[in-house]
Design an enzyme around this catalytic site. Structure first.
Site, PDB file in Angstrom:
ATOM      1  N   HIS A   1      36.958  43.755  44.057  1.00  0.00           N
ATOM      2  CA  HIS A   1      36.090  42.584  44.142  1.00  0.00           C
ATOM      3  C   HIS A   1      36.931  41.337  43.898  1.00  0.00           C
ATOM      4  O   HIS A   1      38.056  41.420  43.415  1.00  0.00           O
ATOM      5  CB  HIS A   1      34.942  42.665  43.132  1.00  0.00           C
ATOM      6  CG  HIS A   1      35.391  42.538  41.711  1.00  0.00           C
ATOM      7  ND1 HIS A   1      35.946  43.596  41.003  1.00  0.00           N
ATOM      8  CD2 HIS A   1      35.409  41.480  40.870  1.00  0.00           C
ATOM      9  CE1 HIS A   1      36.268  43.187  39.793  1.00  0.00           C
ATOM     10  NE2 HIS A   1      35.959  41.906  39.679  1.00  0.00           N
TER      11      HIS A   1
ATOM     12  N   HIS B   1      41.646  36.431  44.095  1.00  0.00           N
ATOM     13  CA  HIS B   1      42.470  37.621  44.323  1.00  0.00           C
ATOM     14  C   HIS B   1      41.644  38.879  44.063  1.00  0.00           C
ATOM     15  O   HIS B   1      40.568  38.818  43.483  1.00  0.00           O
ATOM     16  CB  HIS B   1      43.703  37.611  43.407  1.00  0.00           C
ATOM     17  CG  HIS B   1      43.354  37.780  41.959  1.00  0.00           C
ATOM     18  ND1 HIS B   1      42.912  36.738  41.172  1.00  0.00           N
ATOM     19  CD2 HIS B   1      43.355  38.885  41.161  1.00  0.00           C
ATOM     20  CE1 HIS B   1      42.669  37.183  39.950  1.00  0.00           C
ATOM     21  NE2 HIS B   1      42.919  38.489  39.921  1.00  0.00           N
TER      22      HIS B   1
END
Length: 195
Positions: A36, A127
């Site tokens: 995620h 990220h």
């Protein structure tokens, strides 16, 4: 609180990470179901604050259009000689560049105002964590080489094999010591054409 990946992006990233794991000295690789993009790490949160957090996320999502996202180049956190974390960057192809950072900032403001959350002072870097507990030889140059090698081996097409459209904010619960360790509690769909 974050952005979940599409099934296709998860599968693609998992295949890349599997190939990279053969070349890089990280001891703990992220389970693909846990991929995620973190917007805000809330830490241990009392149950009585969940409704305020949910209201903040719903308000932040309400005026947003779906986000066009793509997997980017890898990077590391920690000393270059023995980094702690290996991550995959996130790109925003097209005219919506900067929308993810704007969403993160707006969500942070709403969480602060309604739930008493104090956001991190560090600049936001979107990220996806791939691995933790790196060692010597796992720095940014090695990560970039392993990424290029994995991409070449998988022969992605040029028409967006690494891209997807994100349609919601997700509230995750972490279960320490379990794999996968993230449980999706709530989804807050994007409803607008953008702010």
């Amino acid at each position: 609180m974050g952005i979940a990946l599409s099934k296709e992006a998860t599968e693609r990233l998992s295949a890349l990470a599997e190939r990279m794991a053969n070349e890089l000295p990280y001891r703990l690789w992220t389970h693909p179901a846990d991929y995620h993009i973190t917007l805000h790490f809330l830490g241990e949160t009392p149950a009585e604050r969940v409704d305020a957090i949910a209201a903040a996320a719903e308000a932040a999502a309400a005026g947003r259009a779906p986000l066009a996202l793509a997997l980017g180049e890898p990077g590391t956190f920690g000393p270059a000689g023995a980094p702690r974390v290996l991550w995959c960057g996130v790109r925003e192809p097209g005219a919506a560049a900067g929308a993810l950072a704007a969403l993160q900032a707006a969500l942070g403001e709403r969480l602060t105002a309604s739930a008493g959350f104090v956001p991190e002072a560090r600049p936001y870097r979107a990220h996806i964590t791939l691995a933790r507990k790196g060692g010597p030889g796992g720095g940014p140059d090695a990560a970039a080489r392993a990424w290029r090698s994995a991409v070449r081996a998988l022969e992605p097409d040029e028409a967006g094999a690494f891209a997807w459209t994100a349609g919601s904010i997700t509230l995750f619960r972490t279960h320490l010591g379990r794999r996968p360790s993230y449980e999706r509690l709530h989804e807050f769909p994007f409803h607008g054409a953008g702010e």
